[in-house]
Design an enzyme around this catalytic site. Sequence first.
Site, PDB file in Angstrom:
ATOM      1  N   TYR A  69      -8.450   8.790  11.127  1.00 40.16           N
ATOM      2  CA  TYR A  69      -7.951   9.120  12.462  1.00 40.16           C
ATOM      3  C   TYR A  69      -8.731  10.243  13.135  1.00 40.16           C
ATOM      4  O   TYR A  69      -8.338  10.711  14.210  1.00 40.16           O
ATOM      5  CB  TYR A  69      -6.459   9.492  12.387  1.00 40.16           C
ATOM      6  N   PHE A  72       2.736   9.697   3.490  1.00 40.81           N
ATOM      7  CA  PHE A  72       3.046   9.541   4.907  1.00 40.81           C
ATOM      8  C   PHE A  72       3.388   8.099   5.273  1.00 40.81           C
ATOM      9  O   PHE A  72       3.894   7.831   6.360  1.00 40.81           O
ATOM     10  CB  PHE A  72       1.893  10.041   5.792  1.00 40.81           C
ATOM     11  N   ASP A  73       3.103   7.153   4.376  1.00 35.44           N
ATOM     12  CA  ASP A  73       3.426   5.755   4.667  1.00 35.44           C
ATOM     13  C   ASP A  73       3.395   4.966   3.372  1.00 35.44           C
ATOM     14  O   ASP A  73       2.593   5.259   2.477  1.00 35.44           O
ATOM     15  CB  ASP A  73       2.424   5.167   5.665  1.00 35.44           C
ATOM     16  N   PHE A 109      -5.453   6.069  -0.204  1.00 35.92           N
ATOM     17  CA  PHE A 109      -4.620   4.865  -0.185  1.00 35.92           C
ATOM     18  C   PHE A 109      -4.752   4.102  -1.499  1.00 35.92           C
ATOM     19  O   PHE A 109      -5.860   3.962  -2.033  1.00 35.92           O
ATOM     20  CB  PHE A 109      -5.044   3.919   0.948  1.00 35.92           C
ATOM     21  N   ILE A 124      -7.759   1.180  10.876  1.00 35.02           N
ATOM     22  CA  ILE A 124      -8.791   2.218  10.822  1.00 35.02           C
ATOM     23  C   ILE A 124     -10.041   1.688  10.113  1.00 35.02           C
ATOM     24  O   ILE A 124      -9.948   0.809   9.242  1.00 35.02           O
ATOM     25  CB  ILE A 124      -8.271   3.488  10.128  1.00 35.02           C
ATOM     26  N   TYR A 155       0.823  -1.203   0.000  1.00 35.88           N
ATOM     27  CA  TYR A 155       0.000   0.000   0.000  1.00 35.88           C
ATOM     28  C   TYR A 155       0.859   1.256   0.000  1.00 35.88           C
ATOM     29  O   TYR A 155       2.047   1.232   0.342  1.00 35.88           O
ATOM     30  CB  TYR A 155      -0.921   0.029   1.218  1.00 35.88           C
TER      31      TYR A 155
END
Length: 251
Positions: A217, A173-174, A233, A191, A163
Amino acid sequence: MKSIYKLSLVALAVVGLTACNQEQDVAQKKVELTTDAQKEAYSVGGSIGKYMSGHIKEQEELGFAVDRTMVIKGFSDGLGEEMQLTEEEMQTVLQDLDKKLNDKRLEQAEALAAKSVAEGKKFLEDNKAKEGVTTTESGLQYEVLEAGKGDKPAAEDTVEVHYRGTLIDGTEFDSSYARGETAKFPLNRVIPGWTEGVQLMPVGAKYKFVIPAELAYGDRDTGTIPANSTLVFEVELVSVEKAAAAAAVTK
Protein backbone atom coordinates in the site's frame (compact mmCIF):
# COMPACT_ATOMS: atom_id res chain seq x y z
CA MET A 1 -7.07 14.50 8.08
CA LYS A 2 -10.34 14.42 10.03
CA SER A 3 -11.62 17.49 11.81
CA ILE A 4 -12.09 16.97 15.53
CA TYR A 5 -14.33 19.91 16.35
CA LYS A 6 -17.11 20.65 13.90
CA LEU A 7 -18.55 24.01 14.84
CA SER A 8 -22.10 22.83 14.39
CA LEU A 9 -21.49 20.14 17.04
CA VAL A 10 -19.66 22.16 19.67
CA ALA A 11 -22.68 23.11 21.72
CA LEU A 12 -23.98 19.54 21.73
CA ALA A 13 -20.57 17.98 22.31
CA VAL A 14 -19.91 19.78 25.57
CA VAL A 15 -23.26 18.66 26.94
CA GLY A 16 -21.97 15.11 26.94
CA LEU A 17 -19.15 15.88 29.36
CA THR A 18 -21.45 16.55 32.32
CA ALA A 19 -24.59 18.37 33.32
CA CYS A 20 -24.35 22.09 33.91
CA ASN A 21 -23.23 23.44 37.27
CA GLN A 22 -26.76 23.73 38.66
CA GLU A 23 -27.41 20.03 37.94
CA GLN A 24 -24.13 18.44 39.06
CA ASP A 25 -25.82 16.51 41.88
CA VAL A 26 -28.10 14.81 39.35
CA ALA A 27 -25.18 13.97 37.10
CA GLN A 28 -23.28 12.32 39.96
CA LYS A 29 -25.98 9.91 41.06
CA LYS A 30 -27.77 7.09 39.32
CA VAL A 31 -31.08 8.12 37.78
CA GLU A 32 -34.15 6.08 37.04
CA LEU A 33 -35.05 5.58 33.41
CA THR A 34 -38.71 4.66 33.43
CA THR A 35 -40.43 6.85 30.86
CA ASP A 36 -39.75 7.13 27.16
CA ALA A 37 -38.93 10.81 27.59
CA GLN A 38 -36.28 9.99 30.22
CA LYS A 39 -34.73 7.30 28.07
CA GLU A 40 -34.71 9.58 25.05
CA ALA A 41 -33.04 12.42 26.92
CA TYR A 42 -30.53 10.08 28.55
CA SER A 43 -29.70 8.48 25.20
CA VAL A 44 -29.07 11.87 23.60
CA GLY A 45 -26.74 12.86 26.43
CA GLY A 46 -25.03 9.48 26.54
CA SER A 47 -24.31 9.36 22.81
CA ILE A 48 -22.97 12.90 22.84
CA GLY A 49 -20.85 12.12 25.91
CA LYS A 50 -19.30 9.06 24.26
CA TYR A 51 -18.64 11.06 21.10
CA MET A 52 -16.93 13.87 22.98
CA SER A 53 -15.05 11.56 25.33
CA GLY A 54 -13.27 9.88 22.43
CA HIS A 55 -12.21 13.19 20.92
CA ILE A 56 -10.99 14.58 24.24
CA LYS A 57 -8.99 11.42 24.84
CA GLU A 58 -7.38 11.78 21.41
CA GLN A 59 -6.60 15.44 22.08
CA GLU A 60 -4.88 14.54 25.34
CA GLU A 61 -2.96 11.71 23.68
CA LEU A 62 -1.72 14.22 21.11
CA GLY A 63 -0.30 16.27 23.97
CA PHE A 64 -2.94 18.97 24.32
CA ALA A 65 -4.55 19.29 27.76
CA VAL A 66 -8.30 19.74 28.10
CA ASP A 67 -9.56 21.91 30.97
CA ARG A 68 -12.83 20.19 31.80
CA THR A 69 -13.78 22.93 34.27
CA MET A 70 -13.74 25.46 31.44
CA VAL A 71 -15.74 23.10 29.22
CA ILE A 72 -18.44 22.91 31.90
CA LYS A 73 -18.30 26.68 32.47
CA GLY A 74 -18.64 27.34 28.74
CA PHE A 75 -21.67 25.08 28.52
CA SER A 76 -23.28 26.69 31.54
CA ASP A 77 -22.68 30.18 30.16
CA GLY A 78 -24.06 29.10 26.82
CA LEU A 79 -27.30 27.92 28.40
CA GLY A 80 -27.60 31.23 30.20
CA GLU A 81 -26.66 33.20 27.11
CA GLU A 82 -23.86 34.87 29.03
CA MET A 83 -20.91 33.94 26.85
CA GLN A 84 -17.58 35.63 27.54
CA LEU A 85 -16.49 35.17 23.92
CA THR A 86 -18.39 36.10 20.79
CA GLU A 87 -19.43 33.49 18.22
CA GLU A 88 -16.74 34.82 15.89
CA GLU A 89 -14.08 34.59 18.60
CA MET A 90 -15.06 31.01 19.47
CA GLN A 91 -15.02 30.04 15.81
CA THR A 92 -11.48 31.40 15.45
CA VAL A 93 -10.32 29.59 18.61
CA LEU A 94 -11.81 26.28 17.50
CA GLN A 95 -10.38 26.58 14.00
CA ASP A 96 -6.94 27.25 15.48
CA LEU A 97 -7.31 24.25 17.79
CA ASP A 98 -8.37 22.09 14.88
CA LYS A 99 -5.27 23.14 12.92
CA LYS A 100 -2.96 22.40 15.87
CA LEU A 101 -4.45 18.93 16.29
CA ASN A 102 -4.22 18.14 12.59
CA ASP A 103 -0.62 19.36 12.46
CA LYS A 104 0.22 17.09 15.39
CA ARG A 105 -1.49 14.12 13.75
CA LEU A 106 0.49 14.74 10.57
CA GLU A 107 3.73 14.98 12.54
CA GLN A 108 3.02 11.68 14.30
CA ALA A 109 1.97 9.98 11.05
CA GLU A 110 5.19 11.06 9.34
CA ALA A 111 7.27 9.78 12.25
CA LEU A 112 5.44 6.46 12.20
CA ALA A 113 5.87 6.17 8.42
CA ALA A 114 9.62 6.78 8.72
CA LYS A 115 9.81 4.18 11.48
CA SER A 116 7.93 1.69 9.30
CA VAL A 117 10.43 2.20 6.46
CA ALA A 118 13.42 1.48 8.70
CA GLU A 119 11.82 -1.50 10.43
CA GLY A 120 10.55 -2.95 7.15
CA LYS A 121 13.99 -2.70 5.55
CA LYS A 122 15.61 -4.55 8.46
CA PHE A 123 12.88 -7.20 8.47
CA LEU A 124 13.35 -7.84 4.76
CA GLU A 125 17.11 -8.10 5.13
CA ASP A 126 16.82 -10.55 8.00
CA ASN A 127 14.14 -12.62 6.29
CA LYS A 128 16.09 -12.73 3.04
CA ALA A 129 18.89 -14.63 4.77
CA LYS A 130 16.61 -17.39 6.08
CA GLU A 131 16.78 -20.84 4.56
CA GLY A 132 13.99 -21.52 2.08
CA VAL A 133 13.25 -17.88 1.35
CA THR A 134 13.41 -16.71 -2.27
CA THR A 135 13.58 -13.05 -3.28
CA THR A 136 12.28 -12.06 -6.70
CA GLU A 137 13.61 -9.25 -8.87
CA SER A 138 10.89 -6.92 -7.62
CA GLY A 139 11.87 -7.48 -3.98
CA LEU A 140 8.99 -9.83 -3.13
CA GLN A 141 10.02 -12.62 -0.77
CA TYR A 142 8.31 -15.99 -0.57
CA GLU A 143 8.64 -19.32 1.16
CA VAL A 144 6.90 -22.57 0.20
CA LEU A 145 5.08 -23.91 3.25
CA GLU A 146 3.15 -26.62 1.39
CA ALA A 147 3.72 -27.68 -2.21
CA GLY A 148 0.81 -27.96 -4.64
CA LYS A 149 0.28 -29.89 -7.85
CA GLY A 150 -2.47 -27.95 -9.60
CA ASP A 151 -2.43 -25.23 -12.24
CA LYS A 152 -0.85 -21.86 -11.66
CA PRO A 153 -3.01 -18.79 -12.24
CA ALA A 154 -2.37 -15.95 -14.65
CA ALA A 155 -2.88 -12.35 -13.60
CA GLU A 156 -6.21 -12.19 -15.45
CA ASP A 157 -7.61 -15.27 -13.69
CA THR A 158 -9.90 -15.32 -10.67
CA VAL A 159 -8.45 -17.06 -7.66
CA GLU A 160 -9.98 -18.53 -4.52
CA VAL A 161 -7.73 -18.30 -1.49
CA HIS A 162 -7.48 -18.65 2.24
CA TYR A 163 -5.07 -16.17 3.80
CA ARG A 164 -3.87 -14.40 6.89
CA GLY A 165 -2.22 -10.98 6.77
CA THR A 166 -0.08 -9.44 9.52
CA LEU A 167 2.27 -6.56 10.11
CA ILE A 168 5.90 -7.47 10.74
CA ASP A 169 5.28 -7.34 14.51
CA GLY A 170 2.67 -10.08 14.13
CA THR A 171 -0.41 -7.85 14.42
CA GLU A 172 -3.16 -9.44 12.34
CA PHE A 173 -5.10 -7.01 10.15
CA ASP A 174 -7.05 -9.42 7.94
CA SER A 175 -7.82 -13.13 7.78
CA SER A 176 -10.19 -15.24 5.71
CA TYR A 177 -9.63 -18.01 8.26
CA ALA A 178 -11.05 -15.78 10.99
CA ARG A 179 -14.11 -15.06 8.83
CA GLY A 180 -14.57 -18.76 8.17
CA GLU A 181 -14.78 -18.44 4.38
CA THR A 182 -12.41 -18.20 1.43
CA ALA A 183 -11.93 -15.03 -0.61
CA LYS A 184 -12.38 -14.93 -4.38
CA PHE A 185 -11.21 -12.15 -6.69
CA PRO A 186 -9.47 -11.37 -10.01
CA LEU A 187 -5.75 -11.60 -9.36
CA ASN A 188 -4.93 -8.40 -11.23
CA ARG A 189 -7.14 -6.29 -8.95
CA VAL A 190 -5.16 -6.62 -5.74
CA ILE A 191 -1.85 -5.22 -4.51
CA PRO A 192 1.15 -5.91 -6.79
CA GLY A 193 2.79 -8.25 -4.30
CA TRP A 194 -0.25 -10.50 -4.39
CA THR A 195 -0.57 -10.38 -8.16
CA GLU A 196 3.05 -11.40 -8.59
CA GLY A 197 3.25 -13.88 -5.75
CA VAL A 198 0.09 -15.90 -6.26
CA GLN A 199 1.04 -16.50 -9.90
CA LEU A 200 3.96 -18.52 -8.55
CA MET A 201 1.64 -20.89 -6.71
CA PRO A 202 0.06 -24.11 -8.02
CA VAL A 203 -3.42 -24.94 -6.74
CA GLY A 204 -3.17 -26.67 -3.38
CA ALA A 205 -0.01 -24.85 -2.34
CA LYS A 206 0.48 -22.68 0.71
CA TYR A 207 3.11 -19.92 0.59
CA LYS A 208 4.36 -17.27 2.96
CA PHE A 209 4.96 -13.89 1.36
CA VAL A 210 6.83 -10.91 2.75
CA ILE A 211 5.73 -7.94 0.69
CA PRO A 212 7.69 -4.66 0.69
CA ALA A 213 5.65 -1.51 1.12
CA GLU A 214 6.13 -0.48 -2.51
CA LEU A 215 4.43 -3.72 -3.58
CA ALA A 216 1.68 -3.28 -1.00
CA TYR A 217 0.00 0.00 0.00
CA GLY A 218 3.02 2.29 -0.23
CA ASP A 219 2.72 5.51 1.73
CA ARG A 220 -1.04 5.16 2.18
CA ASP A 221 -2.35 4.70 5.72
CA THR A 222 -5.37 2.39 5.59
CA GLY A 223 -6.18 2.66 9.28
CA THR A 224 -5.24 -0.91 10.16
CA ILE A 225 -2.06 -0.77 8.05
CA PRO A 226 0.29 2.18 8.73
CA ALA A 227 1.95 3.93 5.82
CA ASN A 228 5.10 2.29 4.40
CA SER A 229 4.35 -1.03 6.06
CA THR A 230 6.02 -4.26 4.98
CA LEU A 231 3.35 -6.97 5.09
CA VAL A 232 3.43 -10.69 5.80
CA PHE A 233 0.85 -13.05 4.26
CA GLU A 234 0.28 -16.76 4.49
CA VAL A 235 -1.72 -17.71 1.40
CA GLU A 236 -3.35 -21.01 0.45
CA LEU A 237 -4.45 -21.25 -3.20
CA VAL A 238 -7.71 -23.21 -3.20
CA SER A 239 -8.80 -22.92 -6.84
CA VAL A 240 -8.35 -20.99 -10.08
CA GLU A 241 -10.99 -19.86 -12.53
CA LYS A 242 -9.36 -19.16 -15.88
CA ALA A 243 -10.24 -15.84 -17.46
CA ALA A 244 -11.06 -17.43 -20.81
CA ALA A 245 -13.45 -19.88 -19.19
CA ALA A 246 -15.15 -17.14 -17.20
CA ALA A 247 -15.58 -15.03 -20.34
CA ALA A 248 -17.14 -17.94 -22.20
CA VAL A 249 -19.71 -18.45 -19.45
CA THR A 250 -20.81 -14.80 -19.57
CA LYS A 251 -21.41 -14.84 -23.33
